[in-house]
Design a protein around this motif. Structure first.
Motif, PDB file in Angstrom:
ATOM      1  N   LEU A 178       0.877  -1.328   0.038  1.00 29.55           N
ATOM      2  CA  LEU A 178      -0.077  -0.004  -0.010  1.00 29.55           C
ATOM      3  C   LEU A 178       0.912   1.289  -0.269  1.00 29.55           C
ATOM      4  O   LEU A 178       1.743   1.271   0.561  1.00 29.55           O
ATOM      5  CB  LEU A 178      -0.849  -0.110   1.311  1.00 29.55           C
ATOM      6  CG  LEU A 178      -2.204  -1.141   1.066  1.00 29.55           C
ATOM      7  CD1 LEU A 178      -2.497  -1.520   2.695  1.00 29.55           C
ATOM      8  CD2 LEU A 178      -3.292  -0.537   0.478  1.00 29.55           C
ATOM      9  N   VAL A 179       0.427   2.180  -0.813  1.00 32.37           N
ATOM     10  CA  VAL A 179       1.438   3.419  -1.015  1.00 32.37           C
ATOM     11  C   VAL A 179       0.337   4.733  -0.684  1.00 32.37           C
ATOM     12  O   VAL A 179      -0.810   4.807  -1.392  1.00 32.37           O
ATOM     13  CB  VAL A 179       1.874   3.544  -2.376  1.00 32.37           C
ATOM     14  CG1 VAL A 179       2.690   4.701  -2.656  1.00 32.37           C
ATOM     15  CG2 VAL A 179       2.742   2.346  -2.811  1.00 32.37           C
ATOM     16  N   LEU A 180       1.035   5.563   0.029  1.00 27.33           N
ATOM     17  CA  LEU A 180       0.316   6.947   0.337  1.00 27.33           C
ATOM     18  C   LEU A 180       1.142   8.035  -0.347  1.00 27.33           C
ATOM     19  O   LEU A 180       2.350   8.298  -0.188  1.00 27.33           O
ATOM     20  CB  LEU A 180       0.363   6.979   1.817  1.00 27.33           C
ATOM     21  CG  LEU A 180      -0.398   8.338   2.189  1.00 27.33           C
ATOM     22  CD1 LEU A 180      -1.876   8.540   1.812  1.00 27.33           C
ATOM     23  CD2 LEU A 180      -0.319   8.872   3.561  1.00 27.33           C
ATOM     24  N   CYS A 181       0.651   8.528  -1.402  1.00 28.69           N
ATOM     25  CA  CYS A 181       1.105   9.566  -2.160  1.00 28.69           C
ATOM     26  C   CYS A 181      -0.040  10.697  -2.581  1.00 28.69           C
ATOM     27  O   CYS A 181      -0.880  10.354  -2.851  1.00 28.69           O
ATOM     28  CB  CYS A 181       1.613   8.931  -3.243  1.00 28.69           C
ATOM     29  SG  CYS A 181       2.894  10.222  -4.345  1.00 28.69           S
ATOM     30  N   ASP A 182       0.557  11.921  -2.184  1.00 31.84           N
ATOM     31  CA  ASP A 182      -0.290  13.059  -2.562  1.00 31.84           C
ATOM     32  C   ASP A 182      -1.855  12.888  -1.964  1.00 31.84           C
ATOM     33  O   ASP A 182      -2.998  13.110  -2.424  1.00 31.84           O
ATOM     34  CB  ASP A 182      -0.504  13.561  -4.086  1.00 31.84           C
ATOM     35  CG  ASP A 182       0.747  13.739  -4.518  1.00 31.84           C
ATOM     36  OD1 ASP A 182       1.525  14.550  -3.781  1.00 31.84           O
ATOM     37  OD2 ASP A 182       1.163  13.647  -5.701  1.00 31.84           O
ATOM     38  N   SER A 183      -2.193  12.397  -0.690  1.00 33.77           N
ATOM     39  CA  SER A 183      -3.325  12.060   0.096  1.00 33.77           C
ATOM     40  C   SER A 183      -4.246  11.065  -0.506  1.00 33.77           C
ATOM     41  O   SER A 183      -5.430  10.928  -0.253  1.00 33.77           O
ATOM     42  CB  SER A 183      -4.021  13.445   0.089  1.00 33.77           C
ATOM     43  OG  SER A 183      -3.228  14.345   0.997  1.00 33.77           O
ATOM     44  N   VAL A 184      -3.384  10.283  -1.417  1.00 36.63           N
ATOM     45  CA  VAL A 184      -4.284   9.220  -2.121  1.00 36.63           C
ATOM     46  C   VAL A 184      -3.712   7.548  -1.537  1.00 36.63           C
ATOM     47  O   VAL A 184      -2.514   7.721  -1.728  1.00 36.63           O
ATOM     48  CB  VAL A 184      -4.435   9.274  -3.621  1.00 36.63           C
ATOM     49  CG1 VAL A 184      -4.904   8.003  -4.236  1.00 36.63           C
ATOM     50  CG2 VAL A 184      -4.919  10.668  -4.050  1.00 36.63           C
ATOM     51  N   LEU A 185      -4.373   6.861  -0.971  1.00 38.34           N
ATOM     52  CA  LEU A 185      -3.997   5.687  -0.713  1.00 38.34           C
ATOM     53  C   LEU A 185      -4.313   4.527  -2.007  1.00 38.34           C
ATOM     54  O   LEU A 185      -5.361   4.598  -2.521  1.00 38.34           O
ATOM     55  CB  LEU A 185      -4.641   5.001   0.364  1.00 38.34           C
ATOM     56  CG  LEU A 185      -4.142   3.689   0.930  1.00 38.34           C
ATOM     57  CD1 LEU A 185      -2.964   3.683   1.549  1.00 38.34           C
ATOM     58  CD2 LEU A 185      -5.275   3.276   2.105  1.00 38.34           C
ATOM     59  N   SER A 186      -3.068   3.927  -2.203  1.00 41.20           N
ATOM     60  CA  SER A 186      -3.122   3.217  -3.524  1.00 41.20           C
ATOM     61  C   SER A 186      -2.517   1.626  -3.466  1.00 41.20           C
ATOM     62  O   SER A 186      -1.757   1.667  -2.507  1.00 41.20           O
ATOM     63  CB  SER A 186      -2.640   3.828  -4.797  1.00 41.20           C
ATOM     64  OG  SER A 186      -1.163   4.202  -4.516  1.00 41.20           O
ATOM     65  N   THR A 187      -2.835   0.901  -4.146  1.00 39.64           N
ATOM     66  CA  THR A 187      -2.113  -0.468  -4.298  1.00 39.64           C
ATOM     67  C   THR A 187      -1.917  -0.690  -5.734  1.00 39.64           C
ATOM     68  O   THR A 187      -2.530  -0.335  -6.399  1.00 39.64           O
ATOM     69  CB  THR A 187      -2.835  -1.755  -3.632  1.00 39.64           C
ATOM     70  OG1 THR A 187      -1.893  -2.629  -3.235  1.00 39.64           O
ATOM     71  CG2 THR A 187      -4.093  -1.853  -4.211  1.00 39.64           C
TER      72      THR A 187
END
Length: 283
Positions: A178-187
């Motif tokens: 899981l990655v948090l970047c620019d207030s977006v959590l993504s996978t």
């Protein structure tokens, strides 16, 4: 302790296709206080994975009865469904009777320090293979993961990331990313390879319930190294922050306690009790 088709058994026929070809699927679950965490999600994924391979999935009632026989309190539970037993050769009869195995083991220890300070991660040279027909499926042929895990023996390294043939990050050897970047959590997208883990789904749902933006997208290693925060997750470890990846260091992120609390709320809500545990505070 383990059961084979509901009976105590430590052996399986060498004619079983799981032994011959890795022809089957599995799920690993965490049981605490006599209750399975996220059971409904695990069973749904088991059904989906069986369907992807054309294997008849045992009913929920049968599997729950097997699990109750193990009387787990605090344990790691594993369900394995194999296509069944055949002679040599890849072809299998359509009406082949599947075998089901349920087993109990001690929960692995993940000290609170890891959740607070994070873990060290490397990148594996073993690639995640390209196979859309199996993408997302937790099948029994885990040789890629075995080879990837053989790449390091340094106890300070907790996990290894696996990339695909295009250099995109797919997953960890034993975890989703899981990655948090620019207030977006993504996978990472898992349309061509990788395993779709229940805990990754749980974290996404927990984040959305608290108003976070989430997405699935392609990630290169360089992009992930520039992210605000990175986590690893599976059903036993929960949610672990990455502190170091390829000499890139990540400071503790304020999102960690918020996300962990949201996941714990869902965990309590979605526990399925299978063993009655006496209340030791009474009397």
């Amino acid at each position: 302790m383990r059961l084979l088709n509901g009976l105590p058994q430590d052996h399986i026929s060498m004619a079983d296709r799981a032994f011959q070809f890795g022809d089957g699927v599995f799920r690993t679950m965490r049981c605490t206080g006599g209750a399975i965490e996220f059971w409904a999600r695990h069973y749904t994924r088991l059904q989906q994975d069986c369907a992807a391979l054309g294997i008849v999935c045992p009913s929920e009632a049968i599997l729950l009865e097997d699990l109750r026989c193990l009387t787990p309190i605090d344990a790691a539970l594993k369900i394995i469904i194999t296509r069944g037993e055949t002679a040599r050769g890849y072809v299998a009869p359509d009406q082949l009777a599947p075998n089901r195995i349920v087993q109990l083991a001690a929960l692995p220890a993940y000290p609170e320090k890891l959740h607070q300070e994070g873990v060290k991660v490397r990148v594996c040279s073993t690639q995640a293979s390209w196979q859309p027909a199996l993408a997302g499926v937790k099948h029994l042929n885990r040789l890629e993961n075995v080879l990837a895990r053989r790449e390091w023996s340094d106890p300070s390294i907790f996990e290894g990331l696996m990339l695909d043939r295009d250099g995109l990050v797919i997953e960890g050897v034993m975890s989703n990313v899981l990655v948090l970047c620019d207030s977006v959590l993504s996978t990472p997208k898992l349309e061509q390879s990788g395993v779709s883990g229940v805990m990754c789904e749980v974290v996404f749902d927990a984040a959305m319930q608290h108003g976070w933006r989430v997405e699935k997208r392609a990630w290169t290693l360089d992009e992930i190294k520039k992210a605000d925060a990175v986590w690893l997750t599976n059903s036993l470890m929960g949610l672990l922050p990455v502190a170091e990846l390829c000499d890139q260091y990540f400071s503790p992120n304020a999102a960690q306690p918020l996300l962990s609390a949201a996941v714990n709320q869902l965990r309590q809500k979605e526990k399925f009790a299978i063993v009655a545990v006496p209340d030791m505070t009474e009397g």
